[in-house]
Design a protein around this motif. Sequence first.
Motif, mmCIF file in Angstrom:
data_model
loop_
_atom_site.group_PDB
_atom_site.id
_atom_site.type_symbol
_atom_site.label_atom_id
_atom_site.label_comp_id
_atom_site.label_asym_id
_atom_site.label_seq_id
_atom_site.Cartn_x
_atom_site.Cartn_y
_atom_site.Cartn_z
ATOM 1 N N THR A 58 -18.948 22.413 -37.665
ATOM 2 C CA THR A 58 -19.502 22.497 -39.014
ATOM 3 C C THR A 58 -20.152 23.852 -39.285
ATOM 4 O O THR A 58 -20.739 24.064 -40.337
ATOM 5 N N LYS A 66 -18.520 28.370 -47.711
ATOM 6 C CA LYS A 66 -19.883 28.663 -48.156
ATOM 7 C C LYS A 66 -20.395 29.954 -47.516
ATOM 8 O O LYS A 66 -20.937 30.830 -48.206
ATOM 9 N N LYS A 67 -20.195 30.062 -46.215
ATOM 10 C CA LYS A 67 -20.686 31.259 -45.516
ATOM 11 C C LYS A 67 -19.822 32.477 -45.864
ATOM 12 O O LYS A 67 -20.316 33.597 -45.955
ATOM 13 N N GLU A 96 -21.170 33.508 -49.219
ATOM 14 C CA GLU A 96 -22.571 33.943 -49.174
ATOM 15 C C GLU A 96 -22.705 35.283 -48.445
ATOM 16 O O GLU A 96 -23.465 36.159 -48.874
ATOM 17 N N ALA A 141 -29.266 21.476 -43.378
ATOM 18 C CA ALA A 141 -28.470 20.913 -44.482
ATOM 19 C C ALA A 141 -27.773 21.987 -45.325
ATOM 20 O O ALA A 141 -26.589 21.857 -45.635
ATOM 21 N N PRO A 142 -28.431 23.084 -45.686
ATOM 22 C CA PRO A 142 -27.712 24.094 -46.476
ATOM 23 C C PRO A 142 -26.769 24.972 -45.637
ATOM 24 O O PRO A 142 -25.938 25.671 -46.199
ATOM 25 N N LEU A 143 -26.915 24.926 -44.310
ATOM 26 C CA LEU A 143 -26.077 25.780 -43.461
ATOM 27 C C LEU A 143 -24.832 25.052 -42.983
ATOM 28 O O LEU A 143 -23.855 25.661 -42.573
ATOM 29 N N SER A 144 -24.896 23.740 -43.003
ATOM 30 C CA SER A 144 -23.820 22.959 -42.402
ATOM 31 C C SER A 144 -23.261 21.975 -43.427
ATOM 32 O O SER A 144 -23.370 22.198 -44.625
ATOM 33 N N VAL A 145 -22.683 20.894 -42.952
ATOM 34 C CA VAL A 145 -22.107 19.878 -43.839
ATOM 35 C C VAL A 145 -22.853 18.575 -43.609
ATOM 36 O O VAL A 145 -23.103 18.191 -42.470
ATOM 37 N N GLN A 179 -30.751 32.238 -45.714
ATOM 38 C CA GLN A 179 -31.039 30.887 -45.238
ATOM 39 C C GLN A 179 -31.156 30.866 -43.711
ATOM 40 O O GLN A 179 -32.011 30.188 -43.148
ATOM 41 N N ILE A 234 -15.883 23.344 -45.762
ATOM 42 C CA ILE A 234 -17.017 23.566 -46.664
ATOM 43 C C ILE A 234 -17.928 24.650 -46.118
ATOM 44 O O ILE A 234 -18.242 25.624 -46.814
ATOM 45 N N SER A 235 -18.339 24.499 -44.855
ATOM 46 C CA SER A 235 -19.293 25.488 -44.322
ATOM 47 C C SER A 235 -18.626 26.853 -44.185
ATOM 48 O O SER A 235 -19.267 27.889 -44.389
#
Lengths: 425, 289
Positions: free
Chosen positions: A227, A258-259, A262, B204-208, B136, A254-255
């Motif tokens: 993840t 997102k990264k 970002e 929580a904001p770094l992962s799923v 983050q 997703i992760s």
Amino acid sequence: MEKLAKGVFLFAVVFLFVMSSGVVAYGQEIKIGIAGPMAFVQGQHHWYGAEFGAEEVNAKGGILVGGKRMPVKLVKIDTNEILNVPDAAGAIERAITRDKVDFLMGGFRTEAVLAMQMIAMDYKKIFLGCGAAHPELCGRVAKDYNNYKYWFRVTPINSMFLAKVDFILLGMVAKIMGMELGITQPKVAIVAEKAVWVEPIVAAAKANLPKMGMEVVGEWRPSATATDVTAELSAINAAGAHIIFTTISGPLGISYAKKWGELKIPAASVGINVESQKKGFWEATGGMGNYDMSINTYARVEITPATIPFYDKFAAKVGEFPTYNAGTNDAIKILSAAIERAGTLDAEKVVAELEKTDFSGAPGRIVFTKEHDVTWGPGYVTGTGTQWQDGKLMCVWPVNWEGVTYKGAVKYKIPPWVVEKWKKK
Amino acid sequence: MIENILINGLIHGGVYALLAVGFSLIFGVARIVNIAHTAFYMVAAYLIYTFATRLHLHPLLAIFLSIVIVPLIGILIYQLTIKPIQEHHVTVLIVTITVAIVFQEIMLLLFGGHFRGNPSLFVGYLEIFGVRVSYQHLLTLIVVFFVLLVTWWILLRTRLGIAIRATAQDREVANLMGMNVSRVAMITMGIAVTMAAIAGVLVAPLSVVEPYMWLHPLVMMLAIVVLGGLGSIKGSLAGAFILGFAETLVVFLIPLGAFLKGAFSLTIMIVVLLIRPEGLFGVAFEEER
């Protein structure tokens, strides 16, 4: 006392009569088992797709069988195949023997569907696959037609063609980067989860990318259940990649996105990212998944006249974009048409009619090959390439591909930070 | 590459440390092998998702509520299910496994098997020695070190800390000295679960966020505490950073084998145990405590 006994007897007779009438009426329905991991989005899309299909068929009074309309009744089969593959075989057997389903649809994980397929074939139950992509499922039809002829795949296109589309999308992005940024030999980083279905794609990528004029700068293989890929993205950034070629089906999608957004990793992201096909992707990535591109089955474009109405109806009622598992919607209509042509529920006759299918469905024109696989190619089902562009999932492929452009498709956009990094000053 | 490994290793190790120290604390004090520890981390992640993303509360309020609610749930679980059977270690183990699975199934029932994400508190990144580190991640790192420092201060500089350490050293003697060991255990459970909750809201904001997100950290946390020495907070800290760096090294040095990072960490644990069965900072025999 005697009167009371008579009364009870009369009541029992009436009760049994009503119940037996109910059984007759119940027997007049066509029961279709919808198999999928119902606690997960895949199973939910199987179910909603089937519900929409059944609603349409039942609005006409049901399927016309030998001059009599028979309504469709859906039976939910929770296969739990995401968590435990063997559960799927038990669930399908129970649906056939206890729930007495007449037909089957759905399935997601190839390992589970291979087992479910065998059981369905033993019972000579027609099974329309809407989820598993492995070629072996239809390969069995080719090898042992008499036993496996009851199997048909509606969605998705098989993994060989998925890989083909994957490379077409990669080639398209490389070409656009060449034209807009002057990158003649793009450096590609392969990010592929460690899973069986991924191996042929990775092998083909390593063989084909140099032939396509691209340089592979590295191959990162995180676990399918990982993840966090921050470290991998740091390494990719350090490797100087222009494009990240993704093959991801799990939560990692997703992760990763997102990264990627970002940290503004200066490489375009293209390939397979199943999570980015979902509406929830935008919220889940906090908008950081902007410009991520993935192969898809549906898109809000006019693949056929059926596509946009289905897409909109699904999005409005479910609150999600349909994924390939929602192919149960077309599967019900295809089955319904085949039964009506056959005029009977007899599996042998329905199979013969299914083989003649030429149906304009939401993912394209569905025609089965002689192995009962959905035909891929221009004029048939092609798949789509979708990219997130400012909160909207846009279709960016096919555009002028083999004479195919879907109405509503737009141009692929290179992420602005990638342009900023690589644009020749 | 060295700067990449250093920064990413610190981030990974920091989150693991937060989980492992809490786990060690409650094991050291009450001999509770709390398998549900990472399930509290999952519950915290779901709570912040619900408050911030679903109910659109201010992120800071969402964090505050999550960090307050989860320890209350933890203490309730302790009082209702663990305390009555605390002396039966195997039973406690089984009960905490059950609690974790119950939490998992509740989340599956309430939120489905969807993969959820939370927005970062601060969006963007900072370049440190050419390595892009998200705000983050930096925040996580700062909070982790702050929380660990506060925990250290509580343990070494407060009366509560003395009571916790005394109970950890010898429960019976602590009891004879007039300490309410049962209460100390409950408070320690609260502190441990708070640390899990903080880890949850940070990750929580770094992962799923998903119903099975507690499993991988559980394996890593168990590996860390065994590597560091069961019940040793110092050991848990060392173990967390060793395995955090080990995972990062695998990604950078063997990108093709990135999926092996968990297995590599567990191998390190086995090798250390073969050489030093009590772990890096553990005591050789429990009776010696």
